[in-house]
Motif scaffolding. Structure first.
Motif, mmCIF file in Angstrom:
data_model
loop_
_atom_site.group_PDB
_atom_site.id
_atom_site.type_symbol
_atom_site.label_atom_id
_atom_site.label_comp_id
_atom_site.label_asym_id
_atom_site.label_seq_id
_atom_site.Cartn_x
_atom_site.Cartn_y
_atom_site.Cartn_z
ATOM 1 N N ASN A 1 -1.822 -13.564 -6.966
ATOM 2 C CA ASN A 1 -2.722 -14.612 -6.495
ATOM 3 C C ASN A 1 -2.065 -15.449 -5.400
ATOM 4 O O ASN A 1 -1.098 -16.167 -5.644
ATOM 5 C CB ASN A 1 -3.126 -15.524 -7.654
ATOM 6 C CG ASN A 1 -4.058 -16.625 -7.191
ATOM 7 O OD1 ASN A 1 -5.042 -16.367 -6.499
ATOM 8 N ND2 ASN A 1 -3.744 -17.848 -7.546
ATOM 9 N N TYR B 1 -13.367 -4.103 -10.812
ATOM 10 C CA TYR B 1 -11.966 -3.706 -10.935
ATOM 11 C C TYR B 1 -11.660 -3.413 -12.405
ATOM 12 O O TYR B 1 -11.468 -4.316 -13.202
ATOM 13 C CB TYR B 1 -11.051 -4.813 -10.412
ATOM 14 C CG TYR B 1 -11.337 -5.192 -8.984
ATOM 15 C CD1 TYR B 1 -11.174 -4.277 -7.953
ATOM 16 C CD2 TYR B 1 -11.780 -6.470 -8.662
ATOM 17 C CE1 TYR B 1 -11.441 -4.618 -6.638
ATOM 18 C CE2 TYR B 1 -12.043 -6.830 -7.353
ATOM 19 C CZ TYR B 1 -11.877 -5.897 -6.347
ATOM 20 O OH TYR B 1 -12.144 -6.241 -5.042
ATOM 21 N N VAL C 1 -3.404 -0.505 -4.293
ATOM 22 C CA VAL C 1 -3.732 -1.916 -4.107
ATOM 23 C C VAL C 1 -5.231 -2.120 -3.935
ATOM 24 O O VAL C 1 -5.868 -1.480 -3.095
ATOM 25 C CB VAL C 1 -2.991 -2.488 -2.878
ATOM 26 C CG1 VAL C 1 -3.358 -3.966 -2.686
ATOM 27 C CG2 VAL C 1 -1.487 -2.332 -3.025
ATOM 28 N N ASN C 2 -5.790 -2.997 -4.747
ATOM 29 C CA ASN C 2 -7.154 -3.487 -4.546
ATOM 30 C C ASN C 2 -7.060 -4.908 -4.023
ATOM 31 O O ASN C 2 -6.183 -5.670 -4.433
ATOM 32 C CB ASN C 2 -7.936 -3.498 -5.866
ATOM 33 C CG ASN C 2 -8.105 -2.113 -6.448
ATOM 34 O OD1 ASN C 2 -9.005 -1.388 -6.084
ATOM 35 N ND2 ASN C 2 -7.211 -1.740 -7.358
ATOM 36 N N TYR C 3 -7.934 -5.287 -3.138
ATOM 37 C CA TYR C 3 -7.893 -6.658 -2.655
ATOM 38 C C TYR C 3 -9.306 -7.149 -2.360
ATOM 39 O O TYR C 3 -10.208 -6.365 -2.057
ATOM 40 C CB TYR C 3 -7.022 -6.787 -1.411
ATOM 41 C CG TYR C 3 -7.426 -5.904 -0.245
ATOM 42 C CD1 TYR C 3 -8.272 -6.383 0.750
ATOM 43 C CD2 TYR C 3 -6.966 -4.605 -0.150
ATOM 44 C CE1 TYR C 3 -8.650 -5.591 1.816
ATOM 45 C CE2 TYR C 3 -7.342 -3.800 0.913
ATOM 46 C CZ TYR C 3 -8.172 -4.298 1.892
ATOM 47 O OH TYR C 3 -8.549 -3.492 2.945
ATOM 48 N N LYS D 1 0.821 -1.211 0.000
ATOM 49 C CA LYS D 1 0.000 0.000 0.000
ATOM 50 C C LYS D 1 0.855 1.262 0.000
ATOM 51 O O LYS D 1 0.407 2.324 -0.435
ATOM 52 C CB LYS D 1 -0.947 -0.002 1.203
ATOM 53 C CG LYS D 1 -2.130 -0.941 1.063
ATOM 54 C CD LYS D 1 -3.060 -0.804 2.258
ATOM 55 C CE LYS D 1 -4.296 -1.680 2.102
ATOM 56 N NZ LYS D 1 -5.220 -1.550 3.248
ATOM 57 N N ASN E 1 -11.791 -8.322 -0.126
ATOM 58 C CA ASN E 1 -11.866 -8.208 1.338
ATOM 59 C C ASN E 1 -12.854 -9.179 1.969
ATOM 60 O O ASN E 1 -13.064 -9.155 3.165
ATOM 61 C CB ASN E 1 -12.202 -6.769 1.762
ATOM 62 C CG ASN E 1 -13.486 -6.269 1.130
ATOM 63 O OD1 ASN E 1 -14.228 -7.035 0.541
ATOM 64 N ND2 ASN E 1 -13.721 -4.965 1.230
#
Length: 268
Positions: free
Chosen positions: A44, A36, A8-10, A3, A12
């Motif tokens: 991954n 996204y 960053v996308n994650y 971050k 959740n």
């Protein structure tokens, strides 16, 4: 840490396992990935553990197919986290066999780097080695070393072991994101040290400034434990974990190549 460097996308929330099995690739994409829009890299790390090889292979294969569908649809590179213990021949170890099967699908994307990690460790604020889920996988080792001051060994602790440090993993993935290196390649990632399990425990004890005494456990005791465990259907340690103690193996070391880009930490 990512971050601090990247946007960053994650995910959740955990994928619904019924969705993994039942939804087609398009419907799964619409539910989990369609939001996204501007993604450059997929990292991954997911692996779903099941009791049987059939179930573990089935659900992970279907999930990786859906992740690859997302990557191929959007032309996104995948950095796929695998294991140095993956094996196409070892069906007795469902984790190792499944990991190798997933790699075969990742390779078909032709836009990947597969990072096979060895035992990933770090240190917490108390100077204790930590690793695994929530950092708890080394708790038992730390208990033997710091509290009991003795340690049971199988085969005199002679089987070879490798490790890598979380900071090195983070730094190397950052390099993979920023530079076009190791494209469509498989990297076995660890410190370059091949040390025996006994040497590993000794190094932990030295770091903790603890004296440690070893007790050698004969093979027949472990074999008997496997039979008793199977007979009583005990859950606290699986038959596979016991078998893994008898037969340990490591993969080919590519750390010299990696050392051109980063300096890997070593246990000292």
């Amino acid at each position: 840490k990512f971050k601090e460097k990247f946007n960053v996308n994650y995910i959740n929330s955990y994928f619904d396992e019924t969705d993994i099995v039942k939804l087609c690739n398009i419907d799964f994409y619409e539910k989990y990935f369609s939001k996204y829009q501007k993604i450059d890299i997929i990292i991954n790390l997911v692996h779903i553990h099941k009791e049987s090889l059939k179930d573990e292979l089935n659900i992970n294969t279907k999930l990786i197919e859906k992740i690859c569908f997302f990557a191929e649809k959007k032309k996104i590179k995948i950095i796929h986290i695998s294991s140095v213990n993956c094996s196409k021949d070892n069906k007795d170890n469902k984790y190792s066999y499944t990991k190798h099967s997933l790699e075969t699908r990742i390779i078909k994307t032709n836009n990947y780097t597969i990072l096979r990690l060895s035992t990933v460790i770090s240190k917490n604020e108390n100077n204790e080695f930590i690793g695994g889920k929530n950092g708890n996988s080394l708790n038992l080792l730390n208990f033997f070393i710091k509290k009991l001051r003795f340690f049971p060994l199988i085969k005199k602790g002679s089987f070879m072991h490798t490790i890598c440090f979380l900071d090195d993993v983070e730094e190397f993935i950052s390099i993979l994101i920023n530079k076009k290196i190791f494209e469509n390649d498989i990297i076995n990632f660890y410190s370059g040290q091949r040390i025996t399990f006994k040497e590993l425990i000794t190094s932990f004890a030295k770091s903790y400034k603890s004296s440690i005494h070893f007790i050698n456990i004969p093979d027949f005791v472990l074999t008997l434990s496997i039979k008793v465990n199977k007979l009583l259907n005990l859950k606290f340690i699986t038959e596979q974990k016991l078998k893994n103690l008898i037969e340990q193996n490591i993969e080919h070391d590519k750390s010299d190549e990696i050392a051109k880009y980063i300096k890997l930490k070593q246990i000292n």
